[in-house]
Enzyme design. Structure first.
Site, mmCIF file in Angstrom:
data_model
loop_
_atom_site.group_PDB
_atom_site.id
_atom_site.type_symbol
_atom_site.label_atom_id
_atom_site.label_comp_id
_atom_site.label_asym_id
_atom_site.label_seq_id
_atom_site.Cartn_x
_atom_site.Cartn_y
_atom_site.Cartn_z
ATOM 1 N N TYR A 112 0.839 -1.209 0.000
ATOM 2 C CA TYR A 112 0.000 0.000 0.000
ATOM 3 C C TYR A 112 0.879 1.266 0.000
ATOM 4 C CZ TYR A 112 -3.647 3.236 1.685
ATOM 5 O OH TYR A 112 -4.528 4.287 1.849
ATOM 6 N N LYS A 159 1.054 4.075 -2.900
ATOM 7 C CA LYS A 159 0.641 5.453 -2.616
ATOM 8 C C LYS A 159 1.791 6.434 -2.843
ATOM 9 C CE LYS A 159 -3.716 5.269 -1.401
ATOM 10 N NZ LYS A 159 -4.700 5.685 -2.428
HETATM 11 N N1 LIG Z 1 -9.720 6.666 5.102
HETATM 12 C C1 LIG Z 1 -8.506 7.089 5.340
HETATM 13 O O1 LIG Z 1 -8.157 7.497 6.453
HETATM 14 C C2 LIG Z 1 -7.495 7.099 4.246
HETATM 15 C C3 LIG Z 1 -6.168 7.432 4.548
HETATM 16 C C4 LIG Z 1 -5.239 7.496 3.537
HETATM 17 C C5 LIG Z 1 -5.641 7.238 2.233
HETATM 18 N N2 LIG Z 1 -6.924 6.886 1.966
HETATM 19 C C6 LIG Z 1 -7.282 6.610 0.587
HETATM 20 O O2 LIG Z 1 -8.498 7.266 0.282
HETATM 21 C C7 LIG Z 1 -9.194 6.541 -0.737
HETATM 22 C C8 LIG Z 1 -10.644 6.300 -0.293
HETATM 23 O O3 LIG Z 1 -10.625 5.480 0.859
HETATM 24 P P1 LIG Z 1 -11.875 5.291 1.832
HETATM 25 O O4 LIG Z 1 -11.322 5.377 3.189
HETATM 26 O O5 LIG Z 1 -12.973 6.170 1.436
HETATM 27 O O6 LIG Z 1 -12.218 3.748 1.553
HETATM 28 P P2 LIG Z 1 -13.593 3.004 1.160
HETATM 29 O O7 LIG Z 1 -13.258 1.559 1.168
HETATM 30 O O8 LIG Z 1 -14.719 3.501 2.003
HETATM 31 O O9 LIG Z 1 -13.859 3.492 -0.331
HETATM 32 C C9 LIG Z 1 -13.074 3.068 -1.409
HETATM 33 C C10 LIG Z 1 -13.997 2.840 -2.588
HETATM 34 O O10 LIG Z 1 -13.179 2.462 -3.725
HETATM 35 C C11 LIG Z 1 -13.882 1.440 -4.433
HETATM 36 N N3 LIG Z 1 -12.933 0.638 -5.218
HETATM 37 C C12 LIG Z 1 -12.023 -0.236 -4.728
HETATM 38 N N4 LIG Z 1 -11.342 -0.819 -5.728
HETATM 39 C C13 LIG Z 1 -11.836 -0.297 -6.869
HETATM 40 C C14 LIG Z 1 -11.517 -0.495 -8.239
HETATM 41 N N5 LIG Z 1 -10.571 -1.370 -8.614
HETATM 42 N N6 LIG Z 1 -12.188 0.215 -9.176
HETATM 43 C C15 LIG Z 1 -13.160 1.104 -8.810
HETATM 44 N N7 LIG Z 1 -13.519 1.303 -7.518
HETATM 45 C C16 LIG Z 1 -12.850 0.626 -6.565
HETATM 46 C C17 LIG Z 1 -14.566 0.637 -3.354
HETATM 47 O O11 LIG Z 1 -15.661 -0.126 -3.868
HETATM 48 C C18 LIG Z 1 -14.985 1.702 -2.355
HETATM 49 O O12 LIG Z 1 -16.320 2.132 -2.562
HETATM 50 C C19 LIG Z 1 -8.393 5.275 -0.966
HETATM 51 O O13 LIG Z 1 -7.531 5.439 -2.075
HETATM 52 C C20 LIG Z 1 -7.578 5.156 0.299
HETATM 53 O O14 LIG Z 1 -6.405 4.404 0.105
HETATM 54 C C21 LIG Z 1 -7.869 6.809 2.943
#
Ligand SMILES: NC(=O)c1ccc[n+]([C@@H]2O[C@H](COP(=O)([O-])OP(=O)(O)OC[C@H]3O[C@@H](n4cnc5c(N)ncnc54)[C@H](O)[C@@H]3O)[C@@H](O)[C@H]2O)c1
Length: 316
Positions: A164, A168
């Site tokens: 990951y 990233k």
């Molecule tokens: N939540 C956090 O604190 C956090 C921190 C750092 C980075 N992020 C990044 O933010 C982004 C959103 O994360 P989140 O926390 O909302 O997670 P989440 O799991 O709630 O949402 C992610 C969404 O991406 C969709 N998805 C996954 N693989 C996919 C694909 N191959 N094609 C199309 N859609 C796909 C999923 O179905 C899901 O609805 C991610 O990239 C995550 O790595 C989140």
């Protein structure tokens, strides 16, 4: 008020979590939005078209304009199809929020090549597969905004997240190059490193711990939205940067280059010299933030009394 009148945005992973909130805010501000989401589990299994459909319905119910896309970002065909959805339905593409992501935690010495590849395929390959066709559309328009959702786990490190974190951090490299190559075409590119309460947090951190720390309220996902919307908008003039959004604190994240230790050109340093001067090698004050690889090179050779800058450009 920042608005997206007559503009078109793609948000991947827009069916849940943070992506949904980005899509809702862009639509509320007038953008026509492609709501892309595969609808799988946090670990990347399965698919469900309802996930994107529900957000499209939510946007339309509020008077906005949106269309669903259910394809995975993890193939060239998927990225192309998402961009085509924007162009076919709305005739252009102004902003891309590359947000779709999966998550799991695996010790480095237990990670299989398949697990490594799956993570890179969604986050890093997916960023490329989406941004390349989008870049071509934006280049013709002479306008575009990219926001790649990166992570502090990649920038600063996170236990059990080799795959990951690498993916990233790779997005920051991708964004840097898009920023450089897009600069002459009105295309800006930045990354956001969010902290936001979503299933990625609840399915990873024990809920009692979250409650006890009071973290749920502190890292409300809505606190990430303003900087993503700003960077995706006409108002944004920033490019080639990374921004952290953590618990209501918005900050630039940068890679600085220390002045280091620079003996004169005649001096061939040995490992023992490095050891002897390691304090200077690792010093962080003063530092610069080179805008590209050439700026670093020119600066060092300049300190050595050589001027290489005449006529050299980033295209060489
Ligand atoms: N939540 C956090 O604190 C956090 C921190 C750092 C980075 N992020 C990044 O933010 C982004 C959103 O994360 P989140 O926390 O909302 O997670 P989440 O799991 O709630 O949402 C992610 C969404 O991406 C969709 N998805 C996954 N693989 C996919 C694909 N191959 N094609 C199309 N859609 C796909 C999923 O179905 C899901 O609805 C991610 O990239 C995550 O790595 C989140």
């Amino acid at each position: 008020m920042i608005d997206f009148k007559d503009q078109v945005a793609v948000v991947t992973g827009a069916g849940r979590g943070l992506g949904r909130l980005y899509a809702l805010d862009l639509a509320r501000r007038g953008a026509s939005v492609v709501v892309n989401d595969l609808g799988g589990t946090m670990r990347g299994e399965g698919a469900d078209s309802k996930v994107a459909d529900e957000v499209v319905a939510e946007i339309r119910d509020a008077g906005g304009t949106a269309v669903a896309s259910y394809v995975s970002v993890d193939s060239p065909e998927g990225g192309e199809a998402i961009v085509q959805t924007a162009v076919e339905h709305f005739g252009r593409l102004d902003a891309v929020i590359s947000n779709a992501g999966i998550f799991n935690s695996i010790a480095f010495d237990e990670m299989t090549p398949a697990q490594w590849r799956q993570m890179l395929a969604v986050h890093l390959d997916g960023g490329f597969y989406l941004s390349q066709p989008a870049f071509k559309v934006m280049k013709k328009q002479g306008y575009g905004r990219f926001v790649f959702i990166s992570s502090s786990g990649g920038m600063f490190g996170q236990h059990l997240e080799a795959h990951y974190g690498a993916a990233k951090a790779g997005l920051m490299g991708l964004s840097n190059i898009i920023a450089l190559e897009g600069a002459d075409h009105g295309i800006l590119s930045n990354t956001v490193l969010p902290f936001g309460f979503s299933r990625m947090v609840t399915e990873t951190v024990d809920s009692n711990t979250l409650e006890n720390l009071g973290l749920m309220n502190l890292i409300g996902p809505e606190k990430v939205v303003p900087i993503v919307t700003y960077l995706a908008s006409r108002a944004c003039e920033s490019s080639h940067e990374n921004y952290s959004a953590c618990a209501g604190r918005y900050a630039r994240v940068f890679v600085g280059l220390g002045d280091g230790w620079l003996p004169d050109t005649e001096f061939a340093a040995t490992a023992d010299d490095i050891a002897a001067n390691f304090t200077q090698v690792t010093g962080t004050e003063p530092f610069t933030i080179p805008g590209n690889i050439y700026e670093e090179l020119f600066s060092v050779v300049g300190r050595l009394g050589v001027d290489l800058s005449g006529g050299a450009t980033g295209d060489e």
